[in-house]
Design a protein around this motif. Structure first.
Motif, short mmCIF file in Angstrom:
data_model
loop_
_atom_site.label_atom_id
_atom_site.label_comp_id
_atom_site.label_asym_id
_atom_site.label_seq_id
_atom_site.Cartn_x
_atom_site.Cartn_y
_atom_site.Cartn_z
N UNK A 250 -84.59 -67.37 38.95
CA UNK A 250 -85.41 -66.53 39.32
C UNK A 250 -85.12 -65.38 40.09
N UNK A 251 -83.62 -65.14 40.19
CA UNK A 251 -83.48 -64.06 40.79
C UNK A 251 -84.00 -63.62 41.87
N UNK A 252 -84.33 -62.18 41.91
CA UNK A 252 -85.03 -61.40 43.02
C UNK A 252 -86.56 -61.50 42.92
N UNK A 253 -87.17 -62.58 43.25
CA UNK A 253 -88.73 -62.63 42.96
C UNK A 253 -89.41 -62.06 44.11
N UNK A 254 -90.85 -61.88 43.84
CA UNK A 254 -91.29 -61.43 44.95
C UNK A 254 -92.31 -62.52 45.82
N UNK A 255 -91.82 -62.77 46.78
CA UNK A 255 -92.62 -63.97 47.58
C UNK A 255 -92.21 -65.31 47.22
N UNK B 282 -89.39 -75.96 40.96
CA UNK B 282 -88.77 -76.80 39.90
C UNK B 282 -89.67 -76.21 38.63
N UNK B 283 -90.96 -76.21 38.72
CA UNK B 283 -91.79 -75.65 37.63
C UNK B 283 -91.30 -74.17 37.22
N UNK B 284 -91.27 -73.28 38.13
CA UNK B 284 -90.84 -71.70 37.77
C UNK B 284 -89.28 -71.92 36.99
N UNK B 285 -88.58 -72.79 37.60
CA UNK B 285 -87.08 -72.88 37.18
C UNK B 285 -87.26 -73.39 35.61
N UNK B 286 -87.97 -74.46 35.57
CA UNK B 286 -88.29 -75.13 34.15
C UNK B 286 -88.86 -74.02 33.04
N UNK B 287 -89.69 -73.23 33.39
CA UNK B 287 -90.40 -72.15 32.56
C UNK B 287 -89.30 -71.27 32.14
#
Length: 174
Positions: free
Chosen positions: A16-21, A30-35
């Protein structure tokens, strides 16, 4: 059995690194990491899955080493697989060169049959590599908290109950 899922925190930090928010819940993280797992092309894998009984007996495995995924061919990798049963361990090394696959056991190296290497190649080609993993099912009742700093990046920490059947199914799918 309550398990700390450190692998998820490290994956989240790396992917995910430096994401906004950032995400609002553990399931969203978990969903964002899976994507993002399907975008992973190379890395240094460190995965340990060990089960302990009430009387302290342990069983499981450890898998670690560098890898580089290559679309349409075998990955390049040198992965040490250590089986753990009680106080005993046995380690084998899987080596993939992009064209061929080998296993090193007890100091001797053997080339794996072409059919086995072909099965690995076709599986990674049809699943999109790590993109087949859906981490949302790996943890029941996930709880999100601030994690430690890793490599200068802030991380999130997810704890919960490990869904063993889903984890094993996900790993086998790769």
């Amino acid at each position: 059995m309550k398990r700390l899922v450190l692998l998820l925190a490290l994956l989240a930090a790396l992917l995910l690194g430096c994401g906004g928010g950032g995400p609002q819940s553990a399931n969203e993280l978990l969903g964002e990491t899976s994507a993002n797992l399907g975008k992973v092309e190379s890395g240094d894998l460190a995965l340990e899955l060990v089960f302990s009984t009430k009387d302290g007996e342990r069983a499981g495995f450890n898998l670690e080493g560098p890898f580089q995924l290559r679309p349409g061919s075998l990955p390049e990798a040198q992965l040490d697989y250590t089986q753990i049963v009680g106080d005993q361990t046995a380690t084998q090394t899987f080596i993939m060169t992009g064209d061929k696959a080998y296993v090193r056991m007890q100091g001797a190296t053997f080339e794996l049959p072409a059919e086995t290497a072909g099965a690995v190649r076709s599986t990674l080609g049809t699943t999109g590599g790590l993109g087949v993993i859906d981490l949302r099912g790996w943890v029941r009742d996930p709880q999100l908290a601030a994690g430690e700093e890793v490599g200068g990046a802030e991380t999130d920490r997810i704890t919960g109950h490990l869904n063993v059947a889903t984890v094993v199914t996900g790993l086998v799918a790769i």
